[in-house]
Design a protein around this motif. Sequence first.
Motif, PDB file in Angstrom:
ATOM      1  N   GLN A 234       0.837  -1.199   0.000  1.00 57.41           N
ATOM      2  CA  GLN A 234       0.000   0.000   0.000  1.00 57.41           C
ATOM      3  C   GLN A 234       0.870   1.247   0.000  1.00 57.41           C
ATOM      4  O   GLN A 234       1.973   1.252   0.562  1.00 57.41           O
ATOM      5  CB  GLN A 234      -0.912   0.044   1.233  1.00 57.41           C
ATOM      6  N   ILE A 235       0.344   2.292  -0.631  1.00 53.79           N
ATOM      7  CA  ILE A 235       0.942   3.614  -0.576  1.00 53.79           C
ATOM      8  C   ILE A 235      -0.048   4.555   0.101  1.00 53.79           C
ATOM      9  O   ILE A 235      -1.246   4.545  -0.233  1.00 53.79           O
ATOM     10  CB  ILE A 235       1.283   4.145  -1.986  1.00 53.79           C
ATOM     11  N   PHE A 236       0.440   5.360   1.035  1.00 48.82           N
ATOM     12  CA  PHE A 236      -0.419   6.295   1.753  1.00 48.82           C
ATOM     13  C   PHE A 236       0.156   7.705   1.705  1.00 48.82           C
ATOM     14  O   PHE A 236       1.339   7.909   1.993  1.00 48.82           O
ATOM     15  CB  PHE A 236      -0.544   5.889   3.231  1.00 48.82           C
ATOM     16  N   ASN A 237      -0.685   8.674   1.356  1.00 48.69           N
ATOM     17  CA  ASN A 237      -0.327  10.072   1.609  1.00 48.69           C
ATOM     18  C   ASN A 237      -0.332  10.308   3.112  1.00 48.69           C
ATOM     19  O   ASN A 237      -1.173   9.760   3.836  1.00 48.69           O
ATOM     20  CB  ASN A 237      -1.344  11.017   0.976  1.00 48.69           C
ATOM     21  N   VAL A 238       0.579  11.165   3.569  1.00 46.32           N
ATOM     22  CA  VAL A 238       0.645  11.487   4.998  1.00 46.32           C
ATOM     23  C   VAL A 238       0.633  13.007   5.156  1.00 46.32           C
ATOM     24  O   VAL A 238       1.592  13.691   4.793  1.00 46.32           O
ATOM     25  CB  VAL A 238       1.906  10.907   5.657  1.00 46.32           C
ATOM     26  N   SER A 239      -0.466  13.514   5.684  1.00 45.69           N
ATOM     27  CA  SER A 239      -0.592  14.957   5.875  1.00 45.69           C
ATOM     28  C   SER A 239      -1.551  15.230   7.019  1.00 45.69           C
ATOM     29  O   SER A 239      -2.303  14.353   7.446  1.00 45.69           O
ATOM     30  CB  SER A 239      -1.126  15.632   4.600  1.00 45.69           C
ATOM     31  N   ASN A 240      -1.514  16.455   7.502  1.00 45.72           N
ATOM     32  CA  ASN A 240      -2.521  16.895   8.455  1.00 45.72           C
ATOM     33  C   ASN A 240      -3.787  17.285   7.702  1.00 45.72           C
ATOM     34  O   ASN A 240      -3.832  17.280   6.473  1.00 45.72           O
ATOM     35  CB  ASN A 240      -1.990  18.030   9.319  1.00 45.72           C
ATOM     36  N   ASP A 241      -4.836  17.633   8.441  1.00 50.50           N
ATOM     37  CA  ASP A 241      -6.155  17.780   7.829  1.00 50.50           C
ATOM     38  C   ASP A 241      -6.349  19.088   7.061  1.00 50.50           C
ATOM     39  O   ASP A 241      -7.203  19.151   6.177  1.00 50.50           O
ATOM     40  CB  ASP A 241      -7.244  17.694   8.906  1.00 50.50           C
ATOM     41  N   HIS A 242      -5.555  20.113   7.394  1.00 51.79           N
ATOM     42  CA  HIS A 242      -5.860  21.448   6.894  1.00 51.79           C
ATOM     43  C   HIS A 242      -4.693  22.074   6.131  1.00 51.79           C
ATOM     44  O   HIS A 242      -3.560  21.619   6.237  1.00 51.79           O
ATOM     45  CB  HIS A 242      -6.265  22.357   8.060  1.00 51.79           C
ATOM     46  N   HIS A 243      -4.998  23.117   5.389  1.00 58.12           N
ATOM     47  CA  HIS A 243      -3.966  23.864   4.681  1.00 58.12           C
ATOM     48  C   HIS A 243      -2.995  24.502   5.673  1.00 58.12           C
ATOM     49  O   HIS A 243      -3.337  24.762   6.831  1.00 58.12           O
ATOM     50  CB  HIS A 243      -4.598  24.982   3.835  1.00 58.12           C
ATOM     51  N   SER A 244      -1.803  24.815   5.199  1.00 55.66           N
ATOM     52  CA  SER A 244      -0.779  25.449   6.045  1.00 55.66           C
ATOM     53  C   SER A 244      -0.791  26.972   5.919  1.00 55.66           C
ATOM     54  O   SER A 244       0.128  27.635   6.408  1.00 55.66           O
ATOM     55  CB  SER A 244       0.610  24.921   5.668  1.00 55.66           C
ATOM     56  N   VAL A 245      -1.800  27.516   5.275  1.00 61.10           N
ATOM     57  CA  VAL A 245      -1.944  28.971   5.134  1.00 61.10           C
ATOM     58  C   VAL A 245      -3.346  29.360   5.554  1.00 61.10           C
ATOM     59  O   VAL A 245      -4.256  28.526   5.608  1.00 61.10           O
ATOM     60  CB  VAL A 245      -1.665  29.430   3.684  1.00 61.10           C
ATOM     61  N   ASP A 246      -3.542  30.650   5.821  1.00 55.17           N
ATOM     62  CA  ASP A 246      -4.829  31.131   6.330  1.00 55.17           C
ATOM     63  C   ASP A 246      -5.724  31.602   5.189  1.00 55.17           C
ATOM     64  O   ASP A 246      -6.222  32.732   5.191  1.00 55.17           O
ATOM     65  CB  ASP A 246      -4.599  32.253   7.338  1.00 55.17           C
ATOM     66  N   LEU A 247      -5.905  30.715   4.222  1.00 51.67           N
ATOM     67  CA  LEU A 247      -6.816  30.974   3.113  1.00 51.67           C
ATOM     68  C   LEU A 247      -7.754  29.782   2.976  1.00 51.67           C
ATOM     69  O   LEU A 247      -7.348  28.640   3.183  1.00 51.67           O
ATOM     70  CB  LEU A 247      -6.047  31.165   1.805  1.00 51.67           C
ATOM     71  N   ALA A 248      -8.991  30.071   2.631  1.00 52.16           N
ATOM     72  CA  ALA A 248      -9.966  28.999   2.454  1.00 52.16           C
ATOM     73  C   ALA A 248      -9.668  28.212   1.185  1.00 52.16           C
ATOM     74  O   ALA A 248      -8.969  28.689   0.287  1.00 52.16           O
ATOM     75  CB  ALA A 248     -11.372  29.591   2.393  1.00 52.16           C
ATOM     76  N   THR A 249     -10.205  27.015   1.114  1.00 54.27           N
ATOM     77  CA  THR A 249     -10.018  26.159  -0.057  1.00 54.27           C
ATOM     78  C   THR A 249     -10.413  26.880  -1.340  1.00 54.27           C
ATOM     79  O   THR A 249      -9.682  26.850  -2.337  1.00 54.27           O
ATOM     80  CB  THR A 249     -10.846  24.869   0.103  1.00 54.27           C
ATOM     81  N   THR A 250     -11.558  27.535  -1.322  1.00 54.96           N
ATOM     82  CA  THR A 250     -12.024  28.232  -2.525  1.00 54.96           C
ATOM     83  C   THR A 250     -11.080  29.366  -2.919  1.00 54.96           C
ATOM     84  O   THR A 250     -10.848  29.595  -4.112  1.00 54.96           O
ATOM     85  CB  THR A 250     -13.437  28.783  -2.319  1.00 54.96           C
ATOM     86  N   GLU A 251     -10.532  30.072  -1.936  1.00 52.29           N
ATOM     87  CA  GLU A 251      -9.591  31.156  -2.233  1.00 52.29           C
ATOM     88  C   GLU A 251      -8.315  30.614  -2.861  1.00 52.29           C
ATOM     89  O   GLU A 251      -7.774  31.202  -3.811  1.00 52.29           O
ATOM     90  CB  GLU A 251      -9.258  31.928  -0.954  1.00 52.29           C
ATOM     91  N   LEU A 252      -7.813  29.499  -2.340  1.00 55.43           N
ATOM     92  CA  LEU A 252      -6.602  28.898  -2.891  1.00 55.43           C
ATOM     93  C   LEU A 252      -6.835  28.409  -4.319  1.00 55.43           C
ATOM     94  O   LEU A 252      -5.982  28.587  -5.199  1.00 55.43           O
ATOM     95  CB  LEU A 252      -6.142  27.740  -2.006  1.00 55.43           C
ATOM     96  N   ILE A 253      -7.984  27.805  -4.550  1.00 55.48           N
ATOM     97  CA  ILE A 253      -8.294  27.331  -5.906  1.00 55.48           C
ATOM     98  C   ILE A 253      -8.385  28.508  -6.873  1.00 55.48           C
ATOM     99  O   ILE A 253      -7.830  28.466  -7.973  1.00 55.48           O
ATOM    100  CB  ILE A 253      -9.587  26.502  -5.902  1.00 55.48           C
ATOM    101  N   ASP A 254      -9.054  29.574  -6.464  1.00 57.22           N
ATOM    102  CA  ASP A 254      -9.186  30.750  -7.333  1.00 57.22           C
ATOM    103  C   ASP A 254      -7.836  31.378  -7.642  1.00 57.22           C
ATOM    104  O   ASP A 254      -7.597  31.846  -8.759  1.00 57.22           O
ATOM    105  CB  ASP A 254     -10.096  31.793  -6.675  1.00 57.22           C
ATOM    106  N   ARG A 255      -6.930  31.371  -6.662  1.00 58.90           N
ATOM    107  CA  ARG A 255      -5.643  32.047  -6.843  1.00 58.90           C
ATOM    108  C   ARG A 255      -4.616  31.164  -7.547  1.00 58.90           C
ATOM    109  O   ARG A 255      -3.823  31.663  -8.356  1.00 58.90           O
ATOM    110  CB  ARG A 255      -5.088  32.483  -5.483  1.00 58.90           C
ATOM    111  N   TYR A 256      -4.626  29.858  -7.277  1.00 57.89           N
ATOM    112  CA  TYR A 256      -3.536  28.999  -7.756  1.00 57.89           C
ATOM    113  C   TYR A 256      -3.982  27.885  -8.711  1.00 57.89           C
ATOM    114  O   TYR A 256      -3.160  27.393  -9.489  1.00 57.89           O
ATOM    115  CB  TYR A 256      -2.814  28.354  -6.570  1.00 57.89           C
ATOM    116  N   TYR A 257      -5.238  27.453  -8.630  1.00 57.01           N
ATOM    117  CA  TYR A 257      -5.648  26.261  -9.365  1.00 57.01           C
ATOM    118  C   TYR A 257      -6.951  26.480 -10.134  1.00 57.01           C
ATOM    119  O   TYR A 257      -7.792  25.588 -10.226  1.00 57.01           O
ATOM    120  CB  TYR A 257      -5.835  25.091  -8.391  1.00 57.01           C
ATOM    121  N   LYS A 258      -7.096  27.634 -10.739  1.00 56.31           N
ATOM    122  CA  LYS A 258      -8.372  28.022 -11.331  1.00 56.31           C
ATOM    123  C   LYS A 258      -8.869  27.017 -12.369  1.00 56.31           C
ATOM    124  O   LYS A 258     -10.058  26.745 -12.468  1.00 56.31           O
ATOM    125  CB  LYS A 258      -8.260  29.406 -11.949  1.00 56.31           C
ATOM    126  N   ASN A 259      -7.973  26.456 -13.153  1.00 56.10           N
ATOM    127  CA  ASN A 259      -8.386  25.547 -14.224  1.00 56.10           C
ATOM    128  C   ASN A 259      -8.152  24.077 -13.903  1.00 56.10           C
ATOM    129  O   ASN A 259      -8.229  23.218 -14.792  1.00 56.10           O
ATOM    130  CB  ASN A 259      -7.654  25.909 -15.518  1.00 56.10           C
TER     131      ASN A 259
END
Length: 295
Positions: A234-259
């Motif tokens: 098995q392969i597992f991603n290992v991360s904590n639950d939340h972003h490491s910056v104080d921006l919401a998911t929608t804000e990050l998508i709009d700024r960095y991952y729009k498409n």
Amino acid sequence: MRILFTGGTGKAGRHAVAYLAERGHRIVNVDKAPLGHQGVNDRLADVTDAGQMFDIMGAYAGYDEMEPGTGVPRFDAVVHFAAIPRLLMTSDNECYRVNTLGTYNVIDAAVKSGIRKIVFASSETTYGICFADGERKPEYLPIDEEHPVVPEDSYAMSKIVNEVTARSFQRRSGFDIYGLRINNVIEPHEYERDFPDYLANPDTRRRNIFAYIDARDLGQMVECCLKTDGLGFQIFNVSNDHHSVDLATTELIDRYYKNVPAAEMGTRETFFSNKKAKKLLGFAPKYDWRQELAE
């Protein structure tokens, strides 16, 4: 459990070793430098030397194990973290050599010694974003373990090779071999030191997909792997639950991952999905940067 842990003196390893030792496991730390943690036995060795790995797999953990007169006990598990830990520390080919040969030697020795549980460190870099030349965007969000892995650098290449190596050993042996694609490891003291800059300059977190893993939660993840049997390779991603910056998911998508195609996600849900580890292993990350900065 009686555990052989390679690379326990490194940044990620020392916290995982401490976590396991505090929970009563017997740990032998194999590294080029001693950890010096109370109750942990240090063995100085080079994982790129197959002979040393085979020798240590069949060695006493400490002098006390000689007392019963019943021979050397077998390790219950091997956790392999020893590696060149990032790009631009050594020459690229040396990074590749140490990481691939070391992993082959450790898994080979473990399997031939009959150790049926092996956990090894892979990396977030396998997704090709962290050490890309220029900007690479994910193919979709959140990134799960099925996301393509096409890195450009020797460090991430070595981690992909290690995953293939582990899969091959597992197929022949039938043992449990779990690989951890570990995100950016954060030690407790780094919250106060580094996160104010992350919050002020979120661009600095793009290469880490705005994710992180608390070093103590990484220790919990390793123990979850050790306690869960029967999953094969098995392969597992290992991360904590939340972003490491104080921006919401929608804000990050709009700024960095729009498409970039994105599934419906929580307000602060990590882009480096840890759902598989939660589902199959019971992983439950405890630490969050907001809590740590507030204390």
